[in-house]
Scaffold this active site. Structure first.
Site, PDB file in Angstrom:
ATOM      1  N   TYR A 154       3.931  -4.936  -1.704  1.00 17.08           N
ATOM      2  CA  TYR A 154       3.620  -3.773  -0.869  1.00 17.08           C
ATOM      3  C   TYR A 154       4.894  -3.010  -0.563  1.00 17.08           C
ATOM      4  O   TYR A 154       5.908  -3.601  -0.182  1.00 17.08           O
ATOM      5  CB  TYR A 154       2.961  -4.221   0.443  1.00 17.08           C
ATOM      6  CG  TYR A 154       2.690  -3.077   1.386  1.00 17.08           C
ATOM      7  CD1 TYR A 154       1.644  -2.201   1.152  1.00 17.08           C
ATOM      8  CD2 TYR A 154       3.488  -2.876   2.504  1.00 17.08           C
ATOM      9  CE1 TYR A 154       1.388  -1.137   2.016  1.00 17.08           C
ATOM     10  CE2 TYR A 154       3.251  -1.820   3.372  1.00 17.08           C
ATOM     11  CZ  TYR A 154       2.199  -0.960   3.118  1.00 17.08           C
ATOM     12  OH  TYR A 154       1.954   0.094   3.964  1.00 17.08           O
ATOM     13  N   TYR A 198       1.981  -0.700 -13.577  1.00 17.71           N
ATOM     14  CA  TYR A 198       2.166  -2.009 -14.195  1.00 17.71           C
ATOM     15  C   TYR A 198       2.219  -1.899 -15.721  1.00 17.71           C
ATOM     16  O   TYR A 198       3.037  -2.542 -16.376  1.00 17.71           O
ATOM     17  CB  TYR A 198       1.061  -2.974 -13.780  1.00 17.71           C
ATOM     18  CG  TYR A 198       1.026  -3.278 -12.302  1.00 17.71           C
ATOM     19  CD1 TYR A 198       2.187  -3.340 -11.541  1.00 17.71           C
ATOM     20  CD2 TYR A 198      -0.181  -3.496 -11.660  1.00 17.71           C
ATOM     21  CE1 TYR A 198       2.150  -3.623 -10.186  1.00 17.71           C
ATOM     22  CE2 TYR A 198      -0.232  -3.778 -10.303  1.00 17.71           C
ATOM     23  CZ  TYR A 198       0.937  -3.843  -9.577  1.00 17.71           C
ATOM     24  OH  TYR A 198       0.893  -4.117  -8.240  1.00 17.71           O
ATOM     25  N   ASN A 243      -7.532   0.504  -8.357  1.00 19.53           N
ATOM     26  CA  ASN A 243      -6.177   0.915  -8.004  1.00 19.53           C
ATOM     27  C   ASN A 243      -5.444   1.502  -9.221  1.00 19.53           C
ATOM     28  O   ASN A 243      -4.499   0.925  -9.747  1.00 19.53           O
ATOM     29  CB  ASN A 243      -5.413  -0.271  -7.409  1.00 19.53           C
ATOM     30  CG  ASN A 243      -4.144   0.144  -6.717  1.00 19.53           C
ATOM     31  OD1 ASN A 243      -3.649   1.250  -6.908  1.00 19.53           O
ATOM     32  ND2 ASN A 243      -3.603  -0.757  -5.922  1.00 19.53           N
ATOM     33  N   GLY A 258      11.046   3.889  -6.974  1.00 20.11           N
ATOM     34  CA  GLY A 258      11.373   2.792  -7.876  1.00 20.11           C
ATOM     35  C   GLY A 258      11.538   1.451  -7.200  1.00 20.11           C
ATOM     36  O   GLY A 258      11.932   0.474  -7.837  1.00 20.11           O
TER      37      GLY A 258
END
Length: 168
Positions: free
Chosen positions: A95, A140, A133, A104
């Protein structure tokens, strides 16, 4: 004094959480749960987190600090692949505060955990992501992560867990 780990971003440091961070960790968990629309499911308490993280050492936490202020966290633990015969690192939560996204920081934390996995001789670094999401999924994939589309997560909890335990 807390040992800070330098990152490629001058104002962003990482550190392993300490017992004094339990309140902060719980706050981050609640912020993450609120973002995911799951705040009502958070039943963790400071006492439970302290016991689990710092006495039983069931998991580890990395705190990210930007200009000396905590702005994110990652909670992870070791899992084990029977096929590989080696440990891996499983990321339970990552998170970053909304106002700090896009700098970043999340990528730096993931890179640090990958480095930690390599240093600890782990073969895998993995995590789950909610299907809705899209920003995280794109992020990812950009990092080289691949979705495990052929796998479905199963969970037994609450009354079903109690019922299954009684069958023993």
């Amino acid at each position: 004094m807390k040992e800070l780990i330098d990152t490629r971003l001058e104002d962003f440091k990482l550190r392993f959480a300490e017992k004094e961070d339990v309140t902060l960790i719980l706050d981050f968990i609640k912020e993450l749960a609120e973002y995911e629309g799951l705040l009502s499911e958070v039943v963790a308490t400071e006492k439970v987190l302290e016991e689990s993280l710092f006495h039983r050492k069931s998991a580890e936490v990395i705190i990210g600090e930007y200009q000396g202020k905590p702005v994110g966290f990652a909670l992870f633990f070791h899992n084990f692949s029977t096929f590989l015969g080696k440990e891996g690192i499983y990321l339970e939560d990552l998170y970053i505060k909304p106002e700090m996204r896009g700098k970043g920081l999340g990528g730096i934390i993931l890179s640090f955990l990958a480095k930690l996995a390599v240093e600890r001789n782990c073969e895998r670094f993995e995590w789950w992501c909610l299907d809705w999401n899209e920003p995280s999924i794109k992020f990812y994939k950009k990092l080289g992560a691949t979705p495990m589309d052929q796998w479905t997560v199963y969970r037994v909890h609450d009354e079903a867990l109690e019922n299954l335990a009684k069958k023993f």
